[in-house]
Design a protein around this motif. Structure first.
Motif, short mmCIF file in Angstrom:
data_model
loop_
_atom_site.label_atom_id
_atom_site.label_comp_id
_atom_site.label_asym_id
_atom_site.label_seq_id
_atom_site.Cartn_x
_atom_site.Cartn_y
_atom_site.Cartn_z
N ARG A 124 8.34 3.64 -0.17
CA ARG A 124 8.83 3.77 -1.63
C ARG A 124 10.36 3.83 -1.43
O ARG A 124 11.14 3.40 -2.10
CB ARG A 124 8.29 5.05 -2.38
CG ARG A 124 8.72 5.51 -3.64
CD ARG A 124 7.84 6.46 -4.16
NE ARG A 124 8.21 7.76 -3.67
CZ ARG A 124 7.65 8.95 -3.86
NH1 ARG A 124 6.46 8.91 -4.61
NH2 ARG A 124 8.02 10.08 -3.14
N THR A 140 0.94 -1.19 0.11
CA THR A 140 -0.01 -0.01 -0.02
C THR A 140 0.81 1.31 -0.01
O THR A 140 0.30 2.20 0.22
CB THR A 140 -0.70 0.04 1.17
OG1 THR A 140 -0.10 -0.18 2.26
CG2 THR A 140 -1.97 -1.19 0.97
N ARG A 141 2.19 1.22 -0.20
CA ARG A 141 2.96 2.25 -0.21
C ARG A 141 2.79 3.20 1.34
O ARG A 141 2.64 4.22 1.05
CB ARG A 141 2.72 3.18 -1.39
CG ARG A 141 4.05 4.07 -1.69
CD ARG A 141 3.93 4.74 -2.98
NE ARG A 141 3.78 4.05 -4.25
CZ ARG A 141 2.84 4.20 -5.06
NH1 ARG A 141 1.82 4.93 -5.03
NH2 ARG A 141 2.77 3.19 -5.90
N GLY A 162 3.06 -0.22 -3.49
CA GLY A 162 1.81 0.55 -3.69
C GLY A 162 0.92 -0.11 -4.87
O GLY A 162 -0.06 0.54 -5.25
N SER A 163 1.25 -1.26 -5.12
CA SER A 163 0.28 -2.00 -6.20
C SER A 163 -0.88 -2.74 -5.91
O SER A 163 -1.78 -3.22 -6.44
CB SER A 163 1.20 -2.71 -7.03
OG SER A 163 1.54 -3.84 -6.55
N SER A 217 3.15 5.00 4.92
CA SER A 217 4.15 5.91 5.30
C SER A 217 3.89 6.29 6.77
O SER A 217 4.04 5.46 7.63
CB SER A 217 4.30 7.21 4.53
OG SER A 217 3.06 7.81 4.25
N GLU A 256 -1.37 8.32 1.64
CA GLU A 256 -0.90 7.07 1.97
C GLU A 256 -1.85 5.96 2.30
O GLU A 256 -1.73 4.93 2.75
CB GLU A 256 -0.11 7.41 3.34
CG GLU A 256 -0.93 7.94 4.39
CD GLU A 256 -0.29 8.40 5.70
OE1 GLU A 256 0.97 8.41 5.49
OE2 GLU A 256 -0.92 8.24 6.98
N HIS A 257 -3.25 6.40 2.26
CA HIS A 257 -4.18 5.17 2.54
C HIS A 257 -4.42 4.26 1.22
O HIS A 257 -5.02 3.21 1.53
CB HIS A 257 -5.80 5.83 2.61
CG HIS A 257 -5.76 6.50 3.86
ND1 HIS A 257 -6.88 6.99 4.49
CD2 HIS A 257 -4.77 6.63 5.02
CE1 HIS A 257 -6.83 7.49 6.02
NE2 HIS A 257 -5.40 7.28 6.13
N GLY A 258 -3.92 4.61 -0.03
CA GLY A 258 -4.35 3.83 -1.02
C GLY A 258 -5.41 4.23 -1.77
O GLY A 258 -6.36 4.77 -1.27
#
Lengths: 375, 375
Positions: free
Chosen positions: A77, A63-64, A114-115, A66, A332-334
């Motif tokens: 990232r 979910t990338r 993040g995918s 942070s 940052e939530h996606g």
């Protein structure tokens, strides 16, 4: 997952390798952030990405994520060196090595970070680590307006002070946290800071920040240097979501986040706040303001359609304004399903390239279908 | 480009926008690094990525460039916020916005950074900027062995001292640079340092580093605090390639780079050095040792096949060993055609995923054919 299977990696919880020399480690995807940091503590190391919840490292990569430390240490990232991924074909690949930098081909690591599970399943992660700083100090400072607080935060970022955390807790959130976490903080818009470094450098940061917040009308600068005080402060911050929800019996939390260029942050937060003032549902704003990222949390009655419609409209206004000033629909939530509707507005024709990549890697659409891109 | 057309973006040299508040800017792809920094100087800003040459920003993004400042500021990977790209279809996309972080979909920015023109043509770049540090100090320190120098550099990195540059210049390079750049440096393996920060923090870094290098047998620690002294030092460093080549009339430079986990760096450099000692061609080692990245430069006679074969064999041994210890075949030079042969060894089956992406985005193979992946 409708008509599909759900995959649970929580049993893949092995910390495979830690190198204090190289400041890196290899973990299985189900290792949690707290488990990793407990393991690293004796070696004087830590993994800085802190989204609040005790998330799994695999989930954080997917979910990338942070969180509060990103202003200094970056997000997933910047902190993932390599991933092991099971592709939809069943093929297992490693996206990179252990070198700090590489220009050997396409950046597959960042493609999978993040995918959100839509391109493959992350099973192993190589992470960068940090040495535990010699000194950690924290401070709180209240302001008469959220505008003053945000402007102070922006000034700190613009002066490139290597601060580790700058968090905004609006007055609504302070009131909720006092009740939920047993604190007695002054009910005003508040910034919470954390400083990492050598004793001299932490002290220097503190002095610079104290001066800046004073110039912006900050008052009651309050230190929390003892670890237990600091922990109490950050625990309250991490419990913010629950504090807001607890204000109302049987409520459920509903949250959203955006991220904008810092010069636009004050305007965006003020607009959002004006919307919240008209709103019938308890809500609060909190944010990683050093990055231009802020969240809204609502305590909604999940059975009340009118409320959900009201909250959705506020979210839409906040997201559309963030995009219009060069920001993003989610810091940052996606995307999940909640932000799918804004992707075209944010990315324009680049969404077609995202869909092309999804189609090329997962032509049968078996990987987390319906997330990020519509089926 | 064989059978194709070559595209020159050097006329796209407009600096479109600079925001001192947000520490970012938008430039056309043909803007050069020196042009940008000259433009930023009056605003107290700079763009830290410094690959040595006065490269264009578009080219630096396309090759995922880094250079001497990466140990502190990262590479193009960390400093590009967004790209405008012309896809093989002619469609123009923007890969991101101006927010510092985002989790809104696939990371297209990082997919194009380092893609060497094989997926599309970068025409515009949004970059992160930095404030010019209040204080910049530089120093040189010589060592009796390259091993001592590298170990000192590793200790500095492991202590997380926020140093901006740690460069290794081996004794061969110092001799060549003395001749080429009119210096009179002691002909020993040397580390060159640069420190950025407030006066107090730069001073603290200097003291810590001085202590560490002393512990590792460093001597003749020499300061260069005046801007002209510093510039002379870094100019010599930037001219290293030419200095090596100039040792031999009518020679051409032939260079290669690898990047390895820092714990492996000393072993790798010593192995490479042993190979160079047996080599009939003048050569030197230089490196961004803070990142585990080092270069070899040879002064070859381009007509002499035996020499080229000899140099290629040394390169192969260096690259294969770097990959075997978890490193990469190229830290910052890129794949081009020279490193294509090592991609499978480095990335395994992940190369097939790279080829799949290339095929999906550029099915006709019109974008920089033959680079990164074999046609």
């Amino acid at each position: 997952m409708r008509g599909g299977v759900s995959i649970d990696l929580s049993q893949m919880s092995q910390i495979i390798r830690v190198s204090a020399e190289d400041l890196d480690c290899t973990v299985q995807a189900g290792v949690t952030r707290e488990q990793l940091n407990a393991h690293l503590r004796d070696q004087g190391l830590f993994f800085p990405i802190d989204p609040g919840a005790n998330a799994s490292i695999g989930g954080m990569a997917a979910t990338r994520a942070s969180g509060t430390n990103a202003v200094r240490y970056g997000t997933m990232r910047e902190n993932v060196l390599s991933l092991t991924v099971v592709l939809p074909t069943g093929q297992i690949i490693r996206t990179g090595g252990r070198a700090r930098k590489s220009s050997a081909g396409y950046d597959l690591t960042r493609l999978f970070v993040g995918s959100e599970g839509t391109l493959g399943i992350i099973t192993e992660v190589i992470l960068r680590l940090q040495g535990v700083p010699e000194t950690i100090s924290a401070a709180l400072c209240s302001f008469e307006s959220v505008e003053q607080a945000v402007k102070a935060a922006i000034a700190i970022v613009q002066l490139a002070i290597p601060i580790s955390r700058i968090e905004l807790l609006d007055r609504g959130l302070i009131a909720a946290s006092n009740a939920y976490s047993g604190l007695s903080l002054k009910i005003e818009d508040t910034l919470a800071f954390e400083f990492h470094g050598s004793p001299a450098s932490a002290q220097e940061q503190v002095e610079l920040v104290a001066e800046i917040v004073k110039d912006h009308g900050g008052k009651d600068f309050e230190w929390a240097n003892a670890p237990e005080e600091r922990n109490r402060l950050w625990k309250a911050r991490h419990n913010a979501f629950y504090a807001v929800v607890s204000q109302r019996p049987n409520a459920k939390g509903w949250s959203s986040d955006v991220c904008v260029p810092v010069s636009e942050l004050s305007g965006c937060i003020l607009r959002t706040r004006a919307l919240l003032q008209e709103c019938s549902v308890p809500a609060a704003i909190l944010g990683h303001v050093g990055d231009g990222n802020y969240h809204v949390v609502f305590a909604v009655d999940p059975e009340n359609t009118a409320e959900l419609t009201e909250v959705a409209a506020i979210n839409e206004a906040m997201v559309e304004h963030a995009i219009s000033v060069g920001g993003t629909s989610t810091g940052e939530h996606g995307v999940g399903t909640g932000k799918i509707g804004y992707l075209r507005q944010e990315h324009g024709d680049a969404v077609e390239l995202m869909a092309l990549l999804k189609q090329a890697i997962d032509p049968q659409g078996i990987m987390n279908p319906g997330k990020i891109l519509p089926v």
